[in-house]
Design a protein around this motif. Sequence first.
Motif, mmCIF file in Angstrom:
data_model
loop_
_atom_site.group_PDB
_atom_site.id
_atom_site.type_symbol
_atom_site.label_atom_id
_atom_site.label_comp_id
_atom_site.label_asym_id
_atom_site.label_seq_id
_atom_site.Cartn_x
_atom_site.Cartn_y
_atom_site.Cartn_z
ATOM 1 N N VAL A 195 0.892 -1.159 0.000
ATOM 2 C CA VAL A 195 0.000 0.000 0.000
ATOM 3 C C VAL A 195 0.931 1.209 0.000
ATOM 4 O O VAL A 195 1.604 1.486 0.988
ATOM 5 N N ASP A 196 0.992 1.898 -1.118
ATOM 6 C CA ASP A 196 1.925 3.010 -1.305
ATOM 7 C C ASP A 196 1.189 4.301 -0.979
ATOM 8 O O ASP A 196 0.365 4.771 -1.778
ATOM 9 N N GLY A 197 1.460 4.876 0.177
ATOM 10 C CA GLY A 197 0.666 6.000 0.663
ATOM 11 C C GLY A 197 1.364 7.342 0.563
ATOM 12 O O GLY A 197 2.591 7.441 0.604
ATOM 13 N N SER A 198 0.561 8.385 0.455
ATOM 14 C CA SER A 198 1.086 9.748 0.427
ATOM 15 C C SER A 198 1.542 10.165 1.820
ATOM 16 O O SER A 198 1.257 9.491 2.819
ATOM 17 N N ALA A 199 2.228 11.297 1.896
ATOM 18 C CA ALA A 199 2.698 11.808 3.180
ATOM 19 C C ALA A 199 1.545 12.040 4.144
ATOM 20 O O ALA A 199 1.668 11.823 5.359
ATOM 21 N N SER A 200 0.396 12.451 3.599
ATOM 22 C CA SER A 200 -0.769 12.705 4.437
ATOM 23 C C SER A 200 -1.266 11.422 5.110
ATOM 24 O O SER A 200 -1.741 11.452 6.251
ATOM 25 N N VAL A 201 -1.153 10.302 4.418
ATOM 26 C CA VAL A 201 -1.536 9.012 5.008
ATOM 27 C C VAL A 201 -0.618 8.684 6.181
ATOM 28 O O VAL A 201 -1.076 8.280 7.255
ATOM 29 N N TRP A 202 0.668 8.848 5.971
ATOM 30 C CA TRP A 202 1.633 8.583 7.039
ATOM 31 C C TRP A 202 1.395 9.497 8.243
ATOM 32 O O TRP A 202 1.458 9.054 9.391
ATOM 33 N N ASN A 203 1.104 10.752 7.972
ATOM 34 C CA ASN A 203 0.853 11.701 9.070
ATOM 35 C C ASN A 203 -0.400 11.319 9.855
ATOM 36 O O ASN A 203 -0.428 11.390 11.089
ATOM 37 N N ALA A 204 -1.445 10.904 9.136
ATOM 38 C CA ALA A 204 -2.697 10.535 9.795
ATOM 39 C C ALA A 204 -2.514 9.312 10.688
ATOM 40 O O ALA A 204 -3.212 9.159 11.699
ATOM 41 N N LEU A 205 -1.563 8.448 10.334
ATOM 42 C CA LEU A 205 -1.298 7.246 11.125
ATOM 43 C C LEU A 205 -0.237 7.481 12.194
ATOM 44 O O LEU A 205 0.091 6.573 12.965
ATOM 45 N N GLY A 206 0.310 8.702 12.239
ATOM 46 C CA GLY A 206 1.316 9.031 13.236
ATOM 47 C C GLY A 206 2.612 8.272 13.036
ATOM 48 O O GLY A 206 3.287 7.906 14.007
ATOM 49 N N LEU A 207 2.994 8.050 11.770
ATOM 50 C CA LEU A 207 4.184 7.258 11.455
ATOM 51 C C LEU A 207 5.339 8.142 11.008
ATOM 52 O O LEU A 207 5.129 9.217 10.437
ATOM 53 N N ASP A 208 6.532 7.667 11.257
ATOM 54 C CA ASP A 208 7.752 8.385 10.880
ATOM 55 C C ASP A 208 8.054 8.108 9.408
ATOM 56 O O ASP A 208 8.365 6.968 9.022
ATOM 57 N N GLN A 209 8.000 9.136 8.582
ATOM 58 C CA GLN A 209 8.217 8.966 7.153
ATOM 59 C C GLN A 209 9.649 8.549 6.822
ATOM 60 O O GLN A 209 9.899 7.950 5.768
ATOM 61 N N ASP A 210 10.588 8.834 7.693
ATOM 62 C CA ASP A 210 11.978 8.463 7.446
ATOM 63 C C ASP A 210 12.179 6.947 7.454
ATOM 64 O O ASP A 210 13.150 6.446 6.885
ATOM 65 N N VAL A 211 11.259 6.230 8.096
ATOM 66 C CA VAL A 211 11.358 4.765 8.128
ATOM 67 C C VAL A 211 11.144 4.198 6.725
ATOM 68 O O VAL A 211 11.822 3.262 6.299
ATOM 69 N N GLY A 212 10.179 4.760 6.014
ATOM 70 C CA GLY A 212 9.979 4.399 4.607
ATOM 71 C C GLY A 212 9.103 3.192 4.335
ATOM 72 O O GLY A 212 8.470 3.101 3.288
ATOM 73 N N LYS A 213 9.064 2.220 5.247
ATOM 74 C CA LYS A 213 8.261 1.012 5.035
ATOM 75 C C LYS A 213 7.878 0.420 6.402
ATOM 76 O O LYS A 213 8.750 0.137 7.220
ATOM 77 N N VAL A 214 6.571 0.254 6.638
ATOM 78 C CA VAL A 214 6.104 -0.309 7.897
ATOM 79 C C VAL A 214 4.976 -1.308 7.625
ATOM 80 O O VAL A 214 4.304 -1.227 6.600
ATOM 81 N N SER A 215 4.774 -2.211 8.549
ATOM 82 C CA SER A 215 3.698 -3.204 8.444
ATOM 83 C C SER A 215 2.378 -2.579 8.888
ATOM 84 O O SER A 215 2.316 -1.900 9.920
ATOM 85 N N VAL A 216 1.340 -2.803 8.096
ATOM 86 C CA VAL A 216 0.004 -2.317 8.403
ATOM 87 C C VAL A 216 -0.999 -3.402 8.010
ATOM 88 O O VAL A 216 -0.643 -4.431 7.436
ATOM 89 N N THR A 217 -2.271 -3.133 8.312
ATOM 90 C CA THR A 217 -3.353 -3.932 7.758
ATOM 91 C C THR A 217 -4.332 -2.995 7.072
ATOM 92 O O THR A 217 -4.421 -1.809 7.421
ATOM 93 N N TRP A 218 -5.051 -3.513 6.087
ATOM 94 C CA TRP A 218 -6.015 -2.664 5.394
ATOM 95 C C TRP A 218 -7.244 -3.482 4.992
ATOM 96 O O TRP A 218 -7.218 -4.711 4.943
ATOM 97 N N SER A 219 -8.324 -2.769 4.708
ATOM 98 C CA SER A 219 -9.555 -3.379 4.228
ATOM 99 C C SER A 219 -10.306 -2.335 3.420
ATOM 100 O O SER A 219 -9.962 -1.143 3.442
ATOM 101 N N MET A 220 -11.329 -2.760 2.720
ATOM 102 C CA MET A 220 -12.174 -1.787 2.036
ATOM 103 C C MET A 220 -12.970 -0.998 3.054
ATOM 104 O O MET A 220 -13.476 -1.566 4.021
ATOM 105 N N ALA A 221 -13.065 0.295 2.882
ATOM 106 C CA ALA A 221 -13.757 1.146 3.853
ATOM 107 C C ALA A 221 -15.268 1.047 3.678
ATOM 108 O O ALA A 221 -15.749 0.732 2.602
#
Length: 221
Positions: A195-221
């Motif tokens: 799931v290739d997300g924009s900076a806004s997605v990373w910010n909304a999840l409170g994630l450090d963008q410098d990490v570059g790749k993190v484990s998540v889960t997703w589903s259809m909203a």
Amino acid sequence: MASSLVCLASLSLVFIFISIPLPYSTAISSCNGACKTLNDCAGQLICINQKCNDDPDVGTHICGRGGGGGSSPSPSPNNCRPFGTLVCKGKSYPKYSCSPPVTSSTKALLTLNDFSEGGDGGGPSECDEQYHPNSERVVALSTGWFDNKSRCGKLIRIQASNGKTTTARVVDECDSRNGCDKEHAGQPTCENNIVDGSASVWNALGLDQDVGKVSVTWSMA
């Protein structure tokens, strides 16, 4: 004498019956079944090395890693296998036409992408042929999940390991089959669980963008 003739006649009939070859094409083989042509395999299976197997170009995962009968196995990420490799900048990357099954909590790797013009995403987004600012919550999905644009414009829900969730709109494909060219900004193929997300997605999840790749889960909203 008569009984001997009867026996000889019976043996001749048996020999003739055995020696007549059965028509090969009448049998439709399932996973790992013998085959000679594409028509010998059932459904979307393809004849590879004289055995019916999943078609890597279609991305079917009916047989699974261990083959088996004609029925579909339980959904598993292992059912999605690469169909080749792409050499990019001296390194080899697997190519996928499929992704793991989508569930209510699909495991994925969240990566960071710049969807704006001149960003690292290359050309405009495939869904709408538009660029998107970093302030917009948008994502690209691996080829299998992108599913020939069927998820274009739809919202997905993403949850990080810190418990935070956000929604994002699907606008592009994270190509798991092609790469290392101008269209893909020189980048290699995507993994099949991205799931290739924009900076806004990373910010909304409170994630450090410098990490570059993190484990998540997703589903259809």
